[in-house]
Design an enzyme around this catalytic site. Sequence first.
Site, PDB file in Angstrom:
ATOM      1  N   LYS A  77       0.816  -1.209   0.000  1.00 24.44           N
ATOM      2  CA  LYS A  77       0.000   0.000   0.000  1.00 24.44           C
ATOM      3  C   LYS A  77       0.853   1.265   0.000  1.00 24.44           C
ATOM      4  O   LYS A  77       0.382   2.325  -0.407  1.00 24.44           O
ATOM      5  CB  LYS A  77      -0.919   0.011   1.241  1.00 24.44           C
ATOM      6  CG  LYS A  77      -2.096  -0.937   1.126  1.00 24.44           C
ATOM      7  CD  LYS A  77      -3.032  -0.482   0.048  1.00 24.44           C
ATOM      8  CE  LYS A  77      -4.282  -1.336  -0.036  1.00 24.44           C
ATOM      9  NZ  LYS A  77      -5.197  -0.874  -1.083  1.00 24.44           N
ATOM     10  N   ARG A 115       5.275   2.882   0.369  1.00 22.11           N
ATOM     11  CA  ARG A 115       6.689   2.771   0.704  1.00 22.11           C
ATOM     12  C   ARG A 115       7.122   4.083   1.327  1.00 22.11           C
ATOM     13  O   ARG A 115       6.624   5.143   0.957  1.00 22.11           O
ATOM     14  CB  ARG A 115       7.539   2.496  -0.545  1.00 22.11           C
ATOM     15  CG  ARG A 115       7.326   1.123  -1.160  1.00 22.11           C
ATOM     16  CD  ARG A 115       8.306   0.916  -2.309  1.00 22.11           C
ATOM     17  NE  ARG A 115       8.065  -0.324  -3.022  1.00 22.11           N
ATOM     18  CZ  ARG A 115       8.571  -1.496  -2.669  1.00 22.11           C
ATOM     19  NH1 ARG A 115       9.350  -1.570  -1.600  1.00 22.11           N
ATOM     20  NH2 ARG A 115       8.309  -2.584  -3.365  1.00 22.11           N
ATOM     21  N   ARG A 152      10.348   6.038   4.252  1.00 20.71           N
ATOM     22  CA  ARG A 152      11.746   6.055   4.678  1.00 20.71           C
ATOM     23  C   ARG A 152      12.088   4.909   5.611  1.00 20.71           C
ATOM     24  O   ARG A 152      13.246   4.516   5.714  1.00 20.71           O
ATOM     25  CB  ARG A 152      12.042   7.391   5.368  1.00 20.71           C
ATOM     26  CG  ARG A 152      11.330   7.610   6.696  1.00 20.71           C
ATOM     27  CD  ARG A 152      11.656   8.985   7.261  1.00 20.71           C
ATOM     28  NE  ARG A 152      10.993  10.013   6.483  1.00 20.71           N
ATOM     29  CZ  ARG A 152      10.179  10.918   7.013  1.00 20.71           C
ATOM     30  NH1 ARG A 152       9.930  10.911   8.280  1.00 20.71           N
ATOM     31  NH2 ARG A 152       9.607  11.807   6.248  1.00 20.71           N
ATOM     32  N   PHE A 153      11.109   4.327   6.325  1.00 18.76           N
ATOM     33  CA  PHE A 153      11.414   3.261   7.275  1.00 18.76           C
ATOM     34  C   PHE A 153      10.978   1.884   6.790  1.00 18.76           C
ATOM     35  O   PHE A 153      11.154   0.909   7.484  1.00 18.76           O
ATOM     36  CB  PHE A 153      10.759   3.555   8.631  1.00 18.76           C
ATOM     37  CG  PHE A 153      11.396   4.703   9.357  1.00 18.76           C
ATOM     38  CD1 PHE A 153      12.773   4.820   9.423  1.00 18.76           C
ATOM     39  CD2 PHE A 153      10.616   5.673   9.945  1.00 18.76           C
ATOM     40  CE1 PHE A 153      13.365   5.884  10.079  1.00 18.76           C
ATOM     41  CE2 PHE A 153      11.195   6.742  10.616  1.00 18.76           C
ATOM     42  CZ  PHE A 153      12.582   6.853  10.680  1.00 18.76           C
ATOM     43  N   GLY A 154      10.377   1.769   5.621  1.00 15.55           N
ATOM     44  CA  GLY A 154       9.935   0.452   5.181  1.00 15.55           C
ATOM     45  C   GLY A 154       8.730   0.571   4.276  1.00 15.55           C
ATOM     46  O   GLY A 154       8.518   1.595   3.622  1.00 15.55           O
ATOM     47  N   CYS A 155       7.945  -0.478   4.233  1.00 19.09           N
ATOM     48  CA  CYS A 155       6.747  -0.473   3.392  1.00 19.09           C
ATOM     49  C   CYS A 155       5.571  -1.026   4.195  1.00 19.09           C
ATOM     50  O   CYS A 155       5.746  -1.717   5.191  1.00 19.09           O
ATOM     51  CB  CYS A 155       6.962  -1.300   2.128  1.00 19.09           C
ATOM     52  SG  CYS A 155       7.401  -3.010   2.444  1.00 19.09           S
ATOM     53  N   VAL A 156       4.369  -0.673   3.747  1.00 22.86           N
ATOM     54  CA  VAL A 156       3.135  -1.113   4.403  1.00 22.86           C
ATOM     55  C   VAL A 156       2.376  -2.018   3.444  1.00 22.86           C
ATOM     56  O   VAL A 156       2.114  -1.645   2.298  1.00 22.86           O
ATOM     57  CB  VAL A 156       2.258   0.088   4.815  1.00 22.86           C
ATOM     58  CG1 VAL A 156       0.947  -0.406   5.428  1.00 22.86           C
ATOM     59  CG2 VAL A 156       2.992   0.972   5.801  1.00 22.86           C
ATOM     60  N   LYS A 182       3.520  -3.451   8.565  1.00 17.41           N
ATOM     61  CA  LYS A 182       4.598  -2.511   8.276  1.00 17.41           C
ATOM     62  C   LYS A 182       5.909  -3.273   8.399  1.00 17.41           C
ATOM     63  O   LYS A 182       6.217  -3.819   9.456  1.00 17.41           O
ATOM     64  CB  LYS A 182       4.551  -1.339   9.251  1.00 17.41           C
ATOM     65  CG  LYS A 182       5.508  -0.201   8.912  1.00 17.41           C
ATOM     66  CD  LYS A 182       5.287   0.958   9.883  1.00 17.41           C
ATOM     67  CE  LYS A 182       6.197   2.128   9.587  1.00 17.41           C
ATOM     68  NZ  LYS A 182       5.987   3.247  10.532  1.00 17.41           N
ATOM     69  N   ASP A 197       5.704  13.441  15.189  1.00 19.43           N
ATOM     70  CA  ASP A 197       5.583  13.452  13.720  1.00 19.43           C
ATOM     71  C   ASP A 197       4.105  13.519  13.353  1.00 19.43           C
ATOM     72  O   ASP A 197       3.625  12.796  12.492  1.00 19.43           O
ATOM     73  CB  ASP A 197       6.243  12.210  13.118  1.00 19.43           C
ATOM     74  CG  ASP A 197       6.456  12.352  11.602  1.00 19.43           C
ATOM     75  OD1 ASP A 197       6.429  13.496  11.110  1.00 19.43           O
ATOM     76  OD2 ASP A 197       6.645  11.329  10.927  1.00 19.43           O
TER      77      ASP A 197
END
Length: 512
Positions: free
Chosen positions: A196, A198, A200-204, A217, A321
Amino acid sequence: MIASWLTFALLCGTFCAGPGHGEAETRECLYYNANWELEKTNQSGVERCEGEKDKRLHCYASWRNNSGSIELVKKGCWLDDFNCYDRQDCVATEENPQVFFCCCEGNYCNEKFTHLPEVTGPEVIYEPPPPPPSLLNILVYSLLPIAVLSMAILLAFWMYRHRKPPYGHVDINEDPGPPPPSPLVGLKPLQLLEIKARGRFGCVWKAQLMNDYVAVKIFPIQDKQSWQSEREIFNTPGMKHENLLQFIAAEKRGTNLETELWLITAFHDKGSLTDYLKGNIISWNELCHVAETMARGLSYLHEDVPWCKGEGHKPAIAHRDFKSKNVLLKNDLTAVLADFGLAVRFEPGKPPGDTHGQVGTRRYMAPEVLEGAINFQRDAFLRIDMYAMGLVLWELVSRCRAVDGPVDEYMLPFEEEIGQHPSLEDLQEVVVHKKMRPVFKDHWLKHPGLAQLCVTIEECWDHDAEARLSAGCVEERIAQIRKAVNGTTSDCLVSIVTSVTNVDLPPKESSI
């Protein structure tokens, strides 16, 4: 040979006392992988589980029932899942799933497994698999790499063609990092379906867990610290709240350099507030509902609760954030706060951890953050969140059709002034030195509710941090404004309009 070794291991698991749950315990589980050739692992044996202090360790088994024929899929370690607590036997309870799954506590407790209610009558007990294939079979299987490589290329092409817009709490427009490695789809009950987003820390990923959809995640191993930080925040007592993203589990998948770190949470199909506002104009009541539930979630996150629902002390937590991309929407547009990778807890008598000042998304940074002049105290961090909330409320108002007048295309805060990719210097010039804020349109002030909401927004993004409203106050304000506007007569509306005619609008200059 393997059967004898397993027998010895089982005897040891039966008669050797293990450590209590308050210590850093270890556990051994029977291991089996039907997909061993593709994943380049041993097919069967024993897996040693490793966990952290106060984390329980479990064993699991998953299998298929093909018309009464039991096909074992995987066995091994399953990390800290409350559904497995105090289960001595490995028993699946779901009715007729595609893949049966059970977990339990105790060394080698996954040797035998069963399913209740029973589908085929007697208890299903699976004995260890037969020995590895013969040399002839191994020679035949040596041709498989070419076929696997071809399938991988086709799968990558299919995923590229079916990629979706961003979802949830990762930002592909600002500071994206390199894409993480593609995960191997395991044969546990958790089935990955599609990426769903991408970031800075990974993908969902959207995934299916039993009969429900969940979000997964996935962090690459080099971002282990981010995964640990978010997992610790989710495991803080009192983090179960209707306006905070529901946490399900955290797992480590793979070994060595191929290790991936998973966070499994509830899935919300409407995605983030950013994505929703891009494609939808909202009514006055929808605006109030999103804003009020969003403020309620942040108010609860900021709150220090000495004894929360029997779980223990919930400390005050600063998000750090906060932005519309990290606010998800349920089907009824109830807001849910997400992405706690940069969050900080403030527990009495304990240091708050990494409180580096200039973190978060640049566009939503408060003036004191952009200046690098933060007071490293709890209230200072909570006020930084409130500045960002003011910007998100402005985004909501900008897409509301409550009054006659144009509703512009969705824009991020300050996008009209300095574009989609502002530098730190651009924002310092606009926010700190010129003290500019996103513009209020004249026709917004013709609606009594929007006019009062603009006053509230101004008090959230005040240049003086100590003058900003708290999240709890914003929640109360929105509830009162909504009640006054929806339940007053025309005379009352006139008085409300009069009370907000002295609103100081931000400068309307859009050029720098």
